[in-house]
Motif scaffolding. Structure first.
Motif, PDB file in Angstrom:
ATOM      1  N   PHE A   1       0.960  -1.159   0.170  1.00  0.00           N
ATOM      2  CA  PHE A   1       0.299  -0.114   0.041  1.00  0.00           C
ATOM      3  C   PHE A   1       1.109   1.017   0.172  1.00  0.00           C
ATOM      4  O   PHE A   1       1.688   1.757   1.037  1.00  0.00           O
ATOM      5  CB  PHE A   1      -0.599  -0.354   1.273  1.00  0.00           C
ATOM      6  N   ALA A   2       0.852   2.271  -1.341  1.00  0.00           N
ATOM      7  CA  ALA A   2       2.117   2.793  -1.444  1.00  0.00           C
ATOM      8  C   ALA A   2       2.074   3.615  -0.179  1.00  0.00           C
ATOM      9  O   ALA A   2       3.168   4.591  -0.014  1.00  0.00           O
ATOM     10  CB  ALA A   2       1.938   2.994  -2.648  1.00  0.00           C
ATOM     11  N   PRO A   3       0.665   4.613  -0.182  1.00  0.00           N
ATOM     12  CA  PRO A   3       0.774   5.850   0.666  1.00  0.00           C
ATOM     13  C   PRO A   3       1.257   5.895   2.126  1.00  0.00           C
ATOM     14  O   PRO A   3       1.790   6.274   3.472  1.00  0.00           O
ATOM     15  CB  PRO A   3      -0.647   5.342   0.922  1.00  0.00           C
ATOM     16  N   ALA A   4       1.499   4.103   2.620  1.00  0.00           N
ATOM     17  CA  ALA A   4       2.148   3.522   3.960  1.00  0.00           C
ATOM     18  C   ALA A   4       3.208   3.327   4.208  1.00  0.00           C
ATOM     19  O   ALA A   4       3.671   3.073   2.828  1.00  0.00           O
ATOM     20  CB  ALA A   4       1.108   2.720   3.818  1.00  0.00           C
ATOM     21  N   THR A   5       3.503   4.019   5.494  1.00  0.00           N
ATOM     22  CA  THR A   5       5.075   3.524   5.881  1.00  0.00           C
ATOM     23  C   THR A   5       5.069   2.432   6.854  1.00  0.00           C
ATOM     24  O   THR A   5       4.175   2.393   7.973  1.00  0.00           O
ATOM     25  CB  THR A   5       5.276   5.024   6.418  1.00  0.00           C
ATOM     26  N   VAL A   6       6.371   1.459   7.102  1.00  0.00           N
ATOM     27  CA  VAL A   6       6.261   0.388   7.732  1.00  0.00           C
ATOM     28  C   VAL A   6       7.989   0.205   7.764  1.00  0.00           C
ATOM     29  O   VAL A   6       8.808   1.286   7.627  1.00  0.00           O
ATOM     30  CB  VAL A   6       5.613  -1.047   6.837  1.00  0.00           C
ATOM     31  N   PRO A   7       7.821  -0.042   9.563  1.00  0.00           N
ATOM     32  CA  PRO A   7       9.266  -0.431   9.884  1.00  0.00           C
ATOM     33  C   PRO A   7      10.212  -1.531   8.936  1.00  0.00           C
ATOM     34  O   PRO A   7       9.096  -1.836   8.129  1.00  0.00           O
ATOM     35  CB  PRO A   7       9.331  -1.544  10.932  1.00  0.00           C
ATOM     36  N   GLY A   8      10.920  -1.018   8.615  1.00  0.00           N
ATOM     37  CA  GLY A   8      12.549  -1.521   7.835  1.00  0.00           C
ATOM     38  C   GLY A   8      12.974  -2.305   8.780  1.00  0.00           C
ATOM     39  O   GLY A   8      12.676  -2.633   9.815  1.00  0.00           O
ATOM     40  N   GLN A   9      14.238  -1.857   7.908  1.00  0.00           N
ATOM     41  CA  GLN A   9      15.524  -2.503   8.253  1.00  0.00           C
ATOM     42  C   GLN A   9      15.518  -1.949  10.028  1.00  0.00           C
ATOM     43  O   GLN A   9      15.387  -0.960  10.557  1.00  0.00           O
ATOM     44  CB  GLN A   9      16.529  -2.015   8.003  1.00  0.00           C
ATOM     45  N   ALA A  10      15.915  -2.673  11.125  1.00  0.00           N
ATOM     46  CA  ALA A  10      15.919  -2.246  12.547  1.00  0.00           C
ATOM     47  C   ALA A  10      17.592  -2.180  12.477  1.00  0.00           C
ATOM     48  O   ALA A  10      18.858  -2.320  11.877  1.00  0.00           O
ATOM     49  CB  ALA A  10      15.895  -4.031  13.698  1.00  0.00           C
ATOM     50  N   THR A  11      17.870  -0.249  12.859  1.00  0.00           N
ATOM     51  CA  THR A  11      18.773   0.394  13.723  1.00  0.00           C
ATOM     52  C   THR A  11      19.317  -0.467  15.094  1.00  0.00           C
ATOM     53  O   THR A  11      20.461  -0.491  14.864  1.00  0.00           O
ATOM     54  CB  THR A  11      18.364   1.198  13.389  1.00  0.00           C
ATOM     55  N   THR A  12      18.164   0.448  16.383  1.00  0.00           N
ATOM     56  CA  THR A  12      18.975   0.073  17.358  1.00  0.00           C
ATOM     57  C   THR A  12      17.910  -0.611  18.313  1.00  0.00           C
ATOM     58  O   THR A  12      16.505  -0.366  17.886  1.00  0.00           O
ATOM     59  CB  THR A  12      19.683   1.283  17.800  1.00  0.00           C
ATOM     60  N   VAL A  13      18.496  -0.694  19.434  1.00  0.00           N
ATOM     61  CA  VAL A  13      16.883  -0.588  20.368  1.00  0.00           C
ATOM     62  C   VAL A  13      17.714  -0.793  22.056  1.00  0.00           C
ATOM     63  O   VAL A  13      19.445  -0.130  21.699  1.00  0.00           O
ATOM     64  CB  VAL A  13      17.252  -2.774  21.228  1.00  0.00           C
ATOM     65  N   GLN A  14      17.401   0.290  22.234  1.00  0.00           N
ATOM     66  CA  GLN A  14      17.665   1.586  23.405  1.00  0.00           C
ATOM     67  C   GLN A  14      16.639   1.421  25.000  1.00  0.00           C
ATOM     68  O   GLN A  14      15.642   0.654  24.960  1.00  0.00           O
ATOM     69  CB  GLN A  14      17.842   2.484  22.657  1.00  0.00           C
ATOM     70  N   VAL A  15      17.745   0.780  25.939  1.00  0.00           N
ATOM     71  CA  VAL A  15      17.353   0.939  26.773  1.00  0.00           C
ATOM     72  C   VAL A  15      17.463   1.758  27.943  1.00  0.00           C
ATOM     73  O   VAL A  15      18.379   2.243  27.972  1.00  0.00           O
ATOM     74  CB  VAL A  15      17.920  -0.371  27.608  1.00  0.00           C
ATOM     75  N   MET A  16      16.744   2.217  29.019  1.00  0.00           N
ATOM     76  CA  MET A  16      16.816   2.912  29.560  1.00  0.00           C
ATOM     77  C   MET A  16      16.604   1.890  31.547  1.00  0.00           C
ATOM     78  O   MET A  16      15.768   1.660  31.161  1.00  0.00           O
ATOM     79  CB  MET A  16      16.284   3.765  29.952  1.00  0.00           C
ATOM     80  N   VAL A  17      16.809   1.869  31.853  1.00  0.00           N
ATOM     81  CA  VAL A  17      16.508   1.236  33.655  1.00  0.00           C
ATOM     82  C   VAL A  17      17.220   2.301  34.989  1.00  0.00           C
ATOM     83  O   VAL A  17      17.739   2.987  34.635  1.00  0.00           O
ATOM     84  CB  VAL A  17      17.770  -0.002  33.960  1.00  0.00           C
ATOM     85  N   LYS A  18      15.952   2.321  35.587  1.00  0.00           N
ATOM     86  CA  LYS A  18      16.142   3.303  36.630  1.00  0.00           C
ATOM     87  C   LYS A  18      16.293   2.670  37.800  1.00  0.00           C
ATOM     88  O   LYS A  18      15.981   1.360  38.902  1.00  0.00           O
ATOM     89  CB  LYS A  18      14.173   3.816  36.986  1.00  0.00           C
ATOM     90  N   ASP A  19      17.603   3.219  38.872  1.00  0.00           N
ATOM     91  CA  ASP A  19      18.181   2.713  39.567  1.00  0.00           C
ATOM     92  C   ASP A  19      18.799   3.669  40.587  1.00  0.00           C
ATOM     93  O   ASP A  19      19.449   3.648  39.559  1.00  0.00           O
ATOM     94  CB  ASP A  19      19.440   1.224  39.664  1.00  0.00           C
ATOM     95  N   SER A  20      18.323   3.908  41.134  1.00  0.00           N
ATOM     96  CA  SER A  20      18.518   5.481  41.764  1.00  0.00           C
ATOM     97  C   SER A  20      19.631   5.489  42.490  1.00  0.00           C
ATOM     98  O   SER A  20      20.625   6.409  42.440  1.00  0.00           O
ATOM     99  CB  SER A  20      17.596   6.323  42.544  1.00  0.00           C
ATOM    100  N   ARG A  21      20.495   4.649  43.038  1.00  0.00           N
ATOM    101  CA  ARG A  21      21.454   4.135  43.908  1.00  0.00           C
ATOM    102  C   ARG A  21      22.783   4.315  42.978  1.00  0.00           C
ATOM    103  O   ARG A  21      23.779   4.606  42.940  1.00  0.00           O
ATOM    104  CB  ARG A  21      21.195   2.922  45.110  1.00  0.00           C
TER     105      ARG A  21
END
Length: 174
Positions: free
Chosen positions: A107-127
């Motif tokens: 469907f030409a008007p639609a944009t879909v995910p292509g090649q994966a680029t990154t996985v980014q993670v944030m973890v909360k540990d205040s100490r």
């Protein structure tokens, strides 16, 4: 989740049953699942089972990155973001999946995910991460953490743009 300028990392919170232990990305093969590769500086890994977490919000990154992104959160993150809890509680984990934008073959008007680029993670540990606002960061390409120089930019970007939101760009999508 992301600023218009395209901040590179989104925070992620772990729940008690989902500990960062398994490296997985959209390009990961079965031979790499189960390995635990930690990010430099922070020691963050890709959380086991994160692909089954709830969606917090989608995002689109303009050129030059030209990416579609999806931020997922563990149960701690979901509870906090639904209630607008700040600061986020320890145990919060946010994971951002990023893909190149691709025009749909069906469907030409639609944009879909292509090649994966990154996985980014944030973890909360205040100490553990007291010097970086309580957050640890990880950025992975094909399940492998990027170099230390790239990780040194994470907190500075979040601190400059979203310190007042506990360093998190992502906002819950209605």
């Amino acid at each position: 989740m992301q600023s218009a300028q395209g901040a590179s990392t989104v925070a992620a919170t772990a729940n008690a049953s989902a500990t960062p232990a398994t490296t997985v990305s959209a390009n990961t093969t079965s031979s790499t699942v189960g390995q635990s590769l930690a990010s430099p500086i922070y020691g963050v890994t890709i959380p086991k089972g994160y692909r089954k977490w709830e969606v917090i919000a989608p995002a689109e990154e303009a050129a030059p990155l030209d990416e579609l992104r999806m931020v997922l959160g563990n149960s701690v993150a979901i509870k906090a973001i639904e209630k607008s809890t700040l600061p986020y509680p320890d145990g919060t984990i946010l994971v951002k999946l990023a893909y190149k934008r691709k025009q749909s073959d069906d469907f030409a008007p639609a944009t879909v995910p292509g090649q994966a680029t990154t996985v980014q993670v944030m973890v909360k540990d205040s100490r553990k991460y007291a010097s970086t606002g309580g957050w640890g960061f990880g950025r992975f390409i094909n399940g492998v953490p990027v170099d230390e120089a790239q990780h040194k930019t994470c907190f500075a970007c979040h601190e400059a743009r979203v310190k007042d939101r506990d360093y998190v760009f992502t906002r819950f999508a209605p």
